[in-house]
Design a protein around this motif. Structure first.
Motif, PDB file in Angstrom:
ATOM      1  N   GLN A 281       0.822  -1.355  -0.044  1.00  0.00           N
ATOM      2  CA  GLN A 281      -0.049   0.222   0.137  1.00  0.00           C
ATOM      3  C   GLN A 281       1.142   1.249  -0.357  1.00  0.00           C
ATOM      4  O   GLN A 281       0.256   1.885  -0.057  1.00  0.00           O
ATOM      5  CB  GLN A 281      -1.064  -0.390   1.493  1.00  0.00           C
ATOM      6  N   SER A 282       1.909   1.188   0.277  1.00  0.00           N
ATOM      7  CA  SER A 282       2.928   2.223   0.265  1.00  0.00           C
ATOM      8  C   SER A 282       3.662   2.632  -0.920  1.00  0.00           C
ATOM      9  O   SER A 282       4.208   3.389  -1.124  1.00  0.00           O
ATOM     10  CB  SER A 282       3.737   2.541   1.823  1.00  0.00           C
ATOM     11  N   LYS A 284       5.992   2.036  -4.328  1.00  0.00           N
ATOM     12  CA  LYS A 284       5.111   2.401  -5.519  1.00  0.00           C
ATOM     13  C   LYS A 284       5.635   2.248  -6.798  1.00  0.00           C
ATOM     14  O   LYS A 284       7.769   1.922  -6.716  1.00  0.00           O
ATOM     15  CB  LYS A 284       4.872   4.016  -5.783  1.00  0.00           C
ATOM     16  N   THR A 285       5.671   2.029  -7.641  1.00  0.00           N
ATOM     17  CA  THR A 285       6.413   0.982  -8.730  1.00  0.00           C
ATOM     18  C   THR A 285       5.605   1.758 -10.084  1.00  0.00           C
ATOM     19  O   THR A 285       4.239   1.396 -10.296  1.00  0.00           O
ATOM     20  CB  THR A 285       6.535   0.018  -9.491  1.00  0.00           C
ATOM     21  N   GLY A 287       4.801   4.240 -11.682  1.00  0.00           N
ATOM     22  CA  GLY A 287       3.283   4.855 -11.522  1.00  0.00           C
ATOM     23  C   GLY A 287       2.394   4.975 -10.385  1.00  0.00           C
ATOM     24  O   GLY A 287       1.461   5.888  -9.641  1.00  0.00           O
ATOM     25  N   LYS A 288       1.829   3.554  -9.930  1.00  0.00           N
ATOM     26  CA  LYS A 288       1.193   3.584  -8.744  1.00  0.00           C
ATOM     27  C   LYS A 288       1.459   2.565  -7.910  1.00  0.00           C
ATOM     28  O   LYS A 288       2.535   2.022  -7.933  1.00  0.00           O
ATOM     29  CB  LYS A 288      -0.153   3.061  -9.676  1.00  0.00           C
ATOM     30  N   ARG A 289       0.637   2.692  -7.149  1.00  0.00           N
ATOM     31  CA  ARG A 289       0.563   1.806  -5.590  1.00  0.00           C
ATOM     32  C   ARG A 289       1.123   0.397  -6.198  1.00  0.00           C
ATOM     33  O   ARG A 289       0.408  -0.248  -7.079  1.00  0.00           O
ATOM     34  CB  ARG A 289       0.385   1.329  -4.502  1.00  0.00           C
ATOM     35  N   ASP A 292      -1.836  -1.313  -6.609  1.00  0.00           N
ATOM     36  CA  ASP A 292      -2.266  -1.128  -7.161  1.00  0.00           C
ATOM     37  C   ASP A 292      -2.525  -2.227  -8.888  1.00  0.00           C
ATOM     38  O   ASP A 292      -2.864  -2.235  -9.699  1.00  0.00           O
ATOM     39  CB  ASP A 292      -2.421   0.257  -8.088  1.00  0.00           C
ATOM     40  N   HIS A 293      -1.106  -2.896  -8.738  1.00  0.00           N
ATOM     41  CA  HIS A 293      -1.309  -3.695  -9.635  1.00  0.00           C
ATOM     42  C   HIS A 293      -2.293  -5.249  -9.581  1.00  0.00           C
ATOM     43  O   HIS A 293      -2.189  -5.277  -8.196  1.00  0.00           O
ATOM     44  CB  HIS A 293       0.310  -4.381  -9.691  1.00  0.00           C
ATOM     45  N   GLN A 294      -2.753  -5.506 -10.417  1.00  0.00           N
ATOM     46  CA  GLN A 294      -3.311  -6.457 -10.216  1.00  0.00           C
ATOM     47  C   GLN A 294      -2.195  -8.221  -9.659  1.00  0.00           C
ATOM     48  O   GLN A 294      -3.546  -8.467  -8.655  1.00  0.00           O
ATOM     49  CB  GLN A 294      -4.272  -7.030 -10.489  1.00  0.00           C
ATOM     50  N   ARG A 297      -1.750  -7.789  -5.905  1.00  0.00           N
ATOM     51  CA  ARG A 297      -3.410  -7.601  -5.021  1.00  0.00           C
ATOM     52  C   ARG A 297      -3.317  -9.076  -5.108  1.00  0.00           C
ATOM     53  O   ARG A 297      -4.204  -9.582  -3.615  1.00  0.00           O
ATOM     54  CB  ARG A 297      -4.225  -7.118  -5.938  1.00  0.00           C
TER      55      ARG A 297
END
Ligand SMILES: Cc1cc2nc3c(=O)[nH]c(=O)nc-3n(C[C@H](O)[C@H](O)[C@H](O)COP(=O)(O)OP(=O)(O)OC[C@H]3O[C@@H](n4cnc5c(N)ncnc54)[C@H](O)[C@@H]3O)c2cc1C
Length: 394
Positions: A281-282, A284-285, A287-289, A292-294, A297
């Motif tokens: 959650q913290s 980033k790669t 450009g997003k957390r 946020d990569h499926q 998750r």
């Protein structure tokens, strides 16, 4: 290391349980306060230094951790303490993310029960209060260089001569073996096979006992030893139970150990989720957390799925034991289920942490190095499956 929040903390990740009452919650809160105050701040240093200071054993005894679940008449306390309080204890110790610290503090959990289960009254009164007060430590010495899984083939020999036994042989991989005062030791007193095995309480400071420390992949805070016995004289009164009937005592002990190891492994897997989710959650790669990569998750969802299923199995087994059953096959399969879950979660959590997961000092890094001792010690996955299959009549 990032901190977990919301539904992804260690506590929130634990599925609501119909078995956990106000009393279990109170024990958890109390124990957690003690562990956070006295132990958590030091676990990294203790693990790196390779030992737990002896004073902490006394503090843990004074708090009530060492004697929890043991009879009052020998210095323990167990009023209102059931299998689920035992699970809470394993979970809170595992939450520290330092299995070596737990092993160092709680080794009496495998060394003392055979004495209380089959030892005579004088032995219980002589040994248990000293252990439960934190004054002395007791190990369990079963494994030998040529008898690990194949316990019934152990060769350490105890010859009866008058009012003593003379012991010759050696024991391998003994937790607490360097620091314990006593070892509940499996010896051969009779013929070959399980029917010739007895349990003997051996004073590890006696003449003829030598110990060598062993270096390990993980569990650094817990000392592990090879112990050699050369013509060691052991008073005959130190026989635990009946001569040549020790094997049943060993097997009985394994059931409790396996339930405890399963709850510890499951809670360690939950620690892996907590740390991995916080990082995802913290960090980033692209450009997003990470979260946020499926792919990432899904890794976390799969870890939760496996830990929840294992928790349900664990609680069901504990409930059966609590109700007087000895579901040997399920306890074996539960241990496998729990260590495979831990194996998966430690791998995926380390993967999510990337390079940070390979650096020393985090709970996940330590847990990763502790997976195999859980999967091998106390009955390996292969042996557990085989025993379960045979118990089920295959
Ligand atoms: C850190 C640590 C602490 C320990 N603490 C203690 C302790 O306090 N007291 C104690 O007595 N012991 C202790 N042990 C020993 C532990 O219980 C043994 O390592 C375990 O029982 C396996 O025995 P082994 O290592 O001799 O392996 P082996 O029995 O030689 O087995 C090697 C491999 O072969 C597999 N295998 C063996 N037989 C079969 C079979 N029939 N079918 C299929 N596969 C098989 C096993 O699953 C394992 O994967 C500890 C071990 C470790 C690593």
């Amino acid at each position: 290391m990032a901190k977990a929040t919301g539904a992804l903390t260690f506590d929130a990740l634990r599925p609501p349980s119909p078995f956990m009452t106000e009393s279990h919650r109170a024990w958890r809160d109390n124990l957690r306060r003690f562990l956070e105050r006295e132990i958590a701040p030091h676990v990294t240093a203790w693990d790196e230094d390779g030992f737990v200071p002896r004073e902490i054993l006394k503090k843990a005894a004074d708090f009530g951790l060492i004697g929890a679940g043991y009879p009052e008449e020998y210095g323990g306390w167990r009023e209102g303490f059931d299998r689920f309080h035992g699970i809470v204890t394993s979970e809170e110790l595992s939450r520290l993310g330092a299995g070596g610290v737990s092993a160092a503090l709680m080794v009496h959990g495998i060394g003392l029960p055979p004495i209380l289960a089959i030892g005579d009254e004088a032995m219980k009164r002589r040994i248990a209060p000293q252990v439960l007060s934190g004054a002395k430590q007791i190990s369990l010495a079963i494994t030998e260089p040529d008898a690990g899984s194949d316990v019934a083939n152990l060769v350490t020999r105890a010859e009866r001569r008058g009012d003593r036994y003379i012991v010759n042989g050696s024991k391998l991989y003994i937790t607490g073996g360097m620091t314990s005062h006593w070892a509940t030791t499996a010896v051969r007193t009779g013929g070959p096979g399980a029917g010739g095995v007895s349990l003997l309480l051996i004073d590890l400071t006696a003449p003829g006992v030598t110990r060598t420390p062993l270096k390990k992949q993980g569990w650094w805070a817990s000392d592990t030893a090879q112990i050699f016995f050369q013509d060691v004289e052991v008073p005959a009164e130190n026989l635990i139970g009946v001569e040549n009937h020790g094997f049943a005592g060993i097997m009985m002990n394994f059931n409790g150990e396996r339930l405890g190891m399963a709850s510890g492994a499951t809670a360690s897997a939950r620690v892996c989720i907590e740390e991995a989710a916080a990082w995802a959650q913290s960090r980033k790669t692209f450009g997003k957390r990470l979260a946020d990569h499926q792919v990432i998750r899904h890794k976390i969802a799969q870890m939760i799925q496996r830990v929840n299923a294992t928790t349900a199995y664990l609680e069901h087994c504990a409930w059966r034991v609590q109700n007087g059953e000895t579901p040997v096959a399920d306890l074996c399969l539960l241990k496998v289920q729990a260590t495979e879950t831990l194996d998966f979660c430690a791998r995926e959590a380390t993967q999510i942490l990337g390079g940070a997961g390979f650096m020393r000092g985090s709970r996940v890094e330590r847990i990763y190095r502790e997976v195999r001792v859980n999967a091998i010690g106390g009955g390996s996955e292969e042996i557990m499956r085989d025993l379960a299959a045979r118990q089920l009549g295959l």
